[in-house]
Design an enzyme around this catalytic site. Structure first.
Site, PDB file in Angstrom:
ATOM      1  N   HIS A  37      37.062  37.898  44.016  1.00 53.69           N
ATOM      2  CA  HIS A  37      37.696  38.888  43.144  1.00 53.69           C
ATOM      3  C   HIS A  37      38.077  38.189  41.847  1.00 53.69           C
ATOM      4  O   HIS A  37      38.888  37.268  41.839  1.00 53.69           O
ATOM      5  CB  HIS A  37      38.935  39.492  43.812  1.00 53.69           C
ATOM      6  CG  HIS A  37      39.562  40.577  42.986  1.00 53.69           C
ATOM      7  ND1 HIS A  37      39.253  41.906  43.158  1.00 53.69           N
ATOM      8  CD2 HIS A  37      40.466  40.527  41.965  1.00 53.69           C
ATOM      9  CE1 HIS A  37      39.937  42.632  42.294  1.00 53.69           C
ATOM     10  NE2 HIS A  37      40.687  41.813  41.549  1.00 53.69           N
ATOM     11  N   CYS A  38      37.477  38.634  40.746  1.00 50.46           N
ATOM     12  CA  CYS A  38      37.680  37.982  39.452  1.00 50.46           C
ATOM     13  C   CYS A  38      38.809  38.674  38.694  1.00 50.46           C
ATOM     14  O   CYS A  38      38.681  39.867  38.342  1.00 50.46           O
ATOM     15  CB  CYS A  38      36.392  38.024  38.641  1.00 50.46           C
ATOM     16  SG  CYS A  38      36.536  37.188  37.035  1.00 50.46           S
ATOM     17  N   PRO A  39      39.902  37.990  38.416  1.00 52.20           N
ATOM     18  CA  PRO A  39      40.996  38.631  37.669  1.00 52.20           C
ATOM     19  C   PRO A  39      40.664  38.855  36.202  1.00 52.20           C
ATOM     20  O   PRO A  39      41.290  39.707  35.559  1.00 52.20           O
ATOM     21  CB  PRO A  39      42.154  37.636  37.835  1.00 52.20           C
ATOM     22  CG  PRO A  39      41.499  36.316  38.061  1.00 52.20           C
ATOM     23  CD  PRO A  39      40.231  36.600  38.794  1.00 52.20           C
TER      24      PRO A  39
ATOM     25  N   GLY B 126      38.839  42.098  36.368  1.00 52.05           N
ATOM     26  CA  GLY B 126      39.576  43.106  37.117  1.00 52.05           C
ATOM     27  C   GLY B 126      38.748  43.828  38.151  1.00 52.05           C
ATOM     28  O   GLY B 126      38.923  45.039  38.364  1.00 52.05           O
TER      29      GLY B 126
END
Length: 414
Positions: free
Chosen positions: A165-167, A170
């Protein structure tokens, strides 16, 4: 009328334009990433590209430096949008556990009663390229995850070929947006290199035209120096990420698999060779989404799981409870009957002391709970034919009378 799927979505995603765009719960980071990209490009266009055009190419051909930077920036922003605003490969969750995988078991409580239970195996084996692979059951989505699928705790969804999950975008990175994610990271790396090199070229031009030192040229164009510093720092992040994912693609791994199973020395059954792995990532057709977020919700009829043991055992338990209550009532009636017979026999033997005998009988009734096993035993023997022996009954009655009289005398002495 029933609502649409995105309106009743159980994940943590955010939807825009009636479910046409899907983002992660941390979609607020996308504008921040947008600013990190567009801000240095704006400074480059105003303070470096325009001046570099006049210094190197006085005619209109000098606009190529500005146009190339702007077009490449637009390309990076498009890749950012394609990565963050699409379904990454969410596996639709079930509304009930898979019935074909249910296992029926029975648990025995401390009092010996059996309770039927339904259990689901936590794992099962599937075949991938002729190799057995273990997949896990997801309690949240109520399904067995496909191979390489994992549940994202941030989006609260199971995602096919879950990478991470890439912040910064998003969104989860999965089977449907991994290609765009890698292109976004690698393009951002190239953009950083372009701005860094053009800024360094502009300082070199200032040094040559004004025959000064590098420090003098840096004082003449401080924005070029700041852009070089910014791009150099950014290259450590996006450049390192690009190199790491090139390694993952060449070995057909995901970030999750690399960090999770690195120490297990597992055989990677998905590695089909470097060239085939790159072809699979960039040239294969993107899988269609398994979710129609704009579709109307279809009401499913309620499902009842029928268990033979579940229907039979409660009836047996009720029958046992009724039998115990009936037996208890019969035992109480036998006790009362025996007490009445003893009272009558005492009255016949000693008619002159009626009040005293009543006290004895009352005390016997009070203590009947303590002597219930003895009386119940005698009552049952009487029901089975032992009452024909009158001598045994007289002995029991006499002992009971003596016991009651001694108890009454002790009470009167107090």
């Amino acid at each position: 009328m029933a609502g649409r799927v995105f309106e009743a979505w159980k994940g943590s995603n955010k939807f825009l334009f009636g479910g046409r765009l899907i983002f992660g719960p941390d979609a607020w980071s996308i504008p921040f990433t947008f600013l990190l990209i567009i801000t240095p490009v704006c400074f480059f266009s105003v303070f470096v590209a325009t001046h570099l055009r006049r210094e190197l190419l006085p005619n209109n051909a000098g606009h190529v430096f500005l146009v190339a930077g702007v077009l490449f920036t637009v390309f990076v922003l498009i890749l950012l949008f394609l990565t963050s605003a699409r379904d990454p490969g969410i596996v639709p969750r079930n509304s009930h556990p898979p019935e074909e995988e249910l296992c029926y078991d029975t648990t025995v409580s401390s009092d010996g009663r059996q309770t039927p239970t339904v259990q689901i195996p936590r794992t099962k084996e599937v075949m991938v390229y002729g190799v057995s692979v273990r997949v896990k059951y997801c309690d949240t989505c109520m399904l067995y995850r496909p191979p390489r699928c994992s549940h994202c705790s941030i989006c609260n969804n199971c995602v096919e070929r879950f990478d991470h999950h890439c912040p910064w975008v998003g969104q989860c990175i999965g089977v449907r947006n991994y290609r765009y994610f890698f292109m976004f990271v690698s393009s951002a790396t190239i953009l950083c290199i372009y701005i860094f090199s053009m800024s360094a070229l502009y300082i070199k031009v200032l040094m040559d035209n004004h025959q000064g030192t590098v420090w003098r040229a840096m004082r003449q164009s401080p924005w070029a120096v700041m852009l070089m510093i910014y791009c150099f720092i950014s290259l450590w992040f996006v450049g390192g990420l690009t190199g790491f994912h090139l390694y993952l693609i060449s070995t057909n791994q995901t970030t999750y698999e690399n960090f999770r199973y690195r120490s297990d020395n597992r055989i990677n059954v998905y590695n089909r060779g470097c060239s085939n792995n790159f072809f699979e990532t960039f040239c294969s057709k993107v899988k269609p989404s398994r979710n129609d977020f704009r579709a109307f919700i279809k009401e499913e009829p309620p499902r009842n799981i029928t268990l033979a043991t579940t229907w039979e055992r409660p009836e047996e338990a009720d029958e046992e409870n009724r039998e115990e209550r009936r037996q208890k009532v019969e035992d109480d009636l036998d006790i009362d009957e025996d007490v009445m017979k003893l009272q009558q026999r005492l009255n016949d033997e000693e008619g002159s002391d009626t009040a005293h005998h009543k006290i004895d009988i009352d005390q016997m009734r009070i203590g009947s709970n303590e002597r219930a096993p003895t009386i119940r035993s005698e009552a049952r023997h009487g029901n089975w034919g032992a009452r024909s022996n009158a001598q045994e009954e007289d002995v029991i009655a006499g002992s009971s009378v003596r016991e009651s009289r001694s108890y009454a005398a002790a009470e009167e002495g107090r």
